[in-house]
Each structure stands twice: as C-alpha cells, then as structure tokens.
Design an enzyme around this catalytic site. Structure first.
Site, PDB file in Angstrom:
ATOM      1  CB  CYS A 108       3.031   6.932  -3.766  1.00 38.24           C
ATOM      2  SG  CYS A 108       4.454   8.024  -4.030  1.00 38.24           S
ATOM      3  CG  HIS A 167       4.305   7.800   0.499  1.00 37.39           C
ATOM      4  ND1 HIS A 167       4.231   6.942  -0.567  1.00 37.39           N
ATOM      5  CD2 HIS A 167       3.201   7.548   1.257  1.00 37.39           C
ATOM      6  CE1 HIS A 167       3.141   6.188  -0.450  1.00 37.39           C
ATOM      7  NE2 HIS A 167       2.490   6.556   0.643  1.00 37.39           N
ATOM      8  CG  HIS A 175      -0.819   4.773   1.139  1.00 36.79           C
ATOM      9  ND1 HIS A 175       0.471   4.828   1.633  1.00 36.79           N
ATOM     10  CD2 HIS A 175      -1.408   3.722   1.784  1.00 36.79           C
ATOM     11  CE1 HIS A 175       0.654   3.879   2.544  1.00 36.79           C
ATOM     12  NE2 HIS A 175      -0.458   3.202   2.651  1.00 36.79           N
TER      13      HIS A 175
END
Length: 309
Positions: A210, A263, A275
């Site tokens: 991420c 995240h 993402h």
C-alpha cells in the site's frame, strides 16, 4: 565496525529482507543474481505471500541502480540503509538486509552529474552493448544518460553501460529537474497498475504494497516521500477530510480510525479510493461509502501541493 560503503543494486528489484536469515527455500529466485522475479512471484501462492508480512520477513524493495550504504556484512548478506527511502527507523534511509550478490560497487556513478533517464513504461527492457535484451527493469528505475541517439538512449549501469529505447523513458537534464506533477498526475500514474497483485514490501511494477504504491506514484511525479504509511501520515501537508482532492493520500486506522494506522491509499476523487489493498488482492479503485475504509479513514496528506507556485 560499520563499513559505510556505497553500493548499487544490480538486479531489477532487490528484496530488502528483515534479517540475513529471513528468506525461505521458496524465495531462492528472489535472492540470486540474476533474479527471476516473475517465476518467484508465480510460485508464491496466498499463504507464502502472506507470510512475507505476518512473519515479518520483508521490509521493502530497491530498484536497479539505486544506491545503498552497507553497514555490516554477514555470510554473504549485507545490512544496508537505502537513502532514497526516508524512514523514521533510521535517519540515513530504510534499513534491511540484501544478498551481497545483488549489489555492485561503482565509484564512478554519474547520476548526480549527468542527465537522467526515468523509465515511464510499466516495465522496460535494458539492452546490452550488442543491443541484445539483458534485463527487464521496473517503472521508475532511474539511470544516468551517457548518450542520446535517434533510436537508443545509452545509459550507465551498475556494471558498465547499456541501452534503453527512447519510447520507454523520459530524459531529464538532472534528477533535480524531474517534473513535479499535480494531484491528477499522481492518479494517472497509479491507474495504469489497476489489476497488479499486491506484494508485501513491494516497491516496483512487479508488485506494490500500500505505501510502496503511494510512494512510487509520488516519486513518478517528482516527490520523494517517506517509505512507510505511518511516516507518510506525518509528512507533507495536513488536509481536512472534508477538503481532500484527487492525488491526496488517505490514511486508515483500526478501531474506526482511532487505533493503529495500518493502510494508505490515493484519493481518486468522487468518493473513490485508488489503492493496493492487501495480500490476495490487486490494485483497484473502490467507492469508500459503506466500506470498512470509510469507517477507518483517519487522516489525509498532500504532497503535490508543496511545489505549487
């Protein structure tokens, strides 16, 4: 005593391991030189991929031609920091372990004194002096330019010289002259990777995690930001959640945004998130509404604003 030597990565993407004994038998093709990343990743089914994260085996990835500083050596492995990946773990750069076989010493690396060729395609072939295919390099690999020709760009490599095709790269007068993009440019860079499988520690077009995805799309637009999500959330410009714009980074934390940050993604606009989610999934664009991400959204940061005039 620390060695403190500068070396260059000599494989398309070197995995930065947590320790010198972190790699497993299944990872052999990722720790050799030459590497075979495609074969390695094909063999990594869900469970061994997940263990890269859950077993704390991998920290990051380093691209071909990137500089590392060797701190110590042990059984064919070297403890390094990566200056191009800022981290709160070490002020000198991101720390981890690499096989020494994936590094080359080059005292005459010209990246700070030459034009720079930046790979713009998802992957690009590096050709030998005989114009034979030699390596497949990742998006955002940066090499010093030795000579521009009509059909070829001659570049310096860690081992000597090679050739790239002009259509695969953007050439800049210096690395400092790399164009600073807008929020939309960050989105445009990321969209081309939709469908690419998530890879823990990934910092290349072979797979991104991420924060590796957000780091790399910002890098593609001239912004070097911290490597990890929790550091990314502390840098840049703070943006109120009701004022986010496309290209801003969005951060997510457990306990409906009140717990540990875990995240990061890129705001796509229109209530959507671009993402690289987690192991077993691929880079995607999703609606935030009525998702766990909507509940866990805790902060936003803007990097592309910093150079606006």
């Amino acid at each position: 005593m620390a060695i403190q030597q500068k070396w260059l990565v000599s494989v398309p993407a070197a995995t930065l391991w947590t320790a010198s004994d972190s790699s497993r038998e299944i990872d052999f093709e990722a720790i050799t030189n030459p590497v075979n990343l495609d074969s390695w990743l094909e063999k990594l089914t869900y469970e061994p991929r997940l263990e890269l994260c859950d077993g704390n085996l991998v920290q990051s990835q380093v691209l071909y031609g990137e500089e590392v500083i060797i701190l110590e050596e042990k059984d064919g492995w070297v403890h390094v920091v990566v200056p191009s990946q800022p981290s709160s773990k070490d002020g000198r750069g991101y720390p981890g372990w690499l096989p020494k076989a994936q590094l080359t010493k080059n005292e005459d690396w010209k990246l700070d004194r030459r034009m720079a060729a930046v790979i713009q395609k998802k992957k690009a072939t590096l050709y030998s002096n005989d114009r034979e295919p030699e390596l497949v390099l990742s998006y955002q690999t940066i090499l010093p330019v030795l000579k521009e020709e009509a059909e070829w760009i001659q570049v310096q490599t860690p081992e000597g010289a090679g050739y790239l095709k002009p259509e695969d790269v953007q050439v800049y007068e210096t690395i400092e002259a790399i164009r600073k993009g807008s929020g939309k440019d960050i989105i445009d860079a990321g969209e081309q990777f939709i469908g690419l499988p998530y890879l823990w520690g990934g910092m290349s077009s072979f797979g991104y995690d991420c924060s590796g995805f957000s780091y790399s799309m910002c890098k593609a637009n001239g912004f070097i930001i911290p490597r990890d999500a929790h550091d990314q959330a502390e840098a840049g410009y703070s943006v109120e959640l009701d004022a986010i714009e496309p290209g801003d980074l969005l951060f997510f934390a457990y306990e409906e945004g009140k717990g540990k940050l875990h995240h990061v993604g890129i705001y796509y606009g229109d209530g959507k998130l671009l993402h690289s989610p987690n192991t077993g999934k691929t880079i995607e664009i999703i609606d935030l509404k009525d998702t766990i991400y909507e509940k866990e959204l805790c902060a936003a940061r803007r990097y592309w604003q910093e150079t606006e005039e």
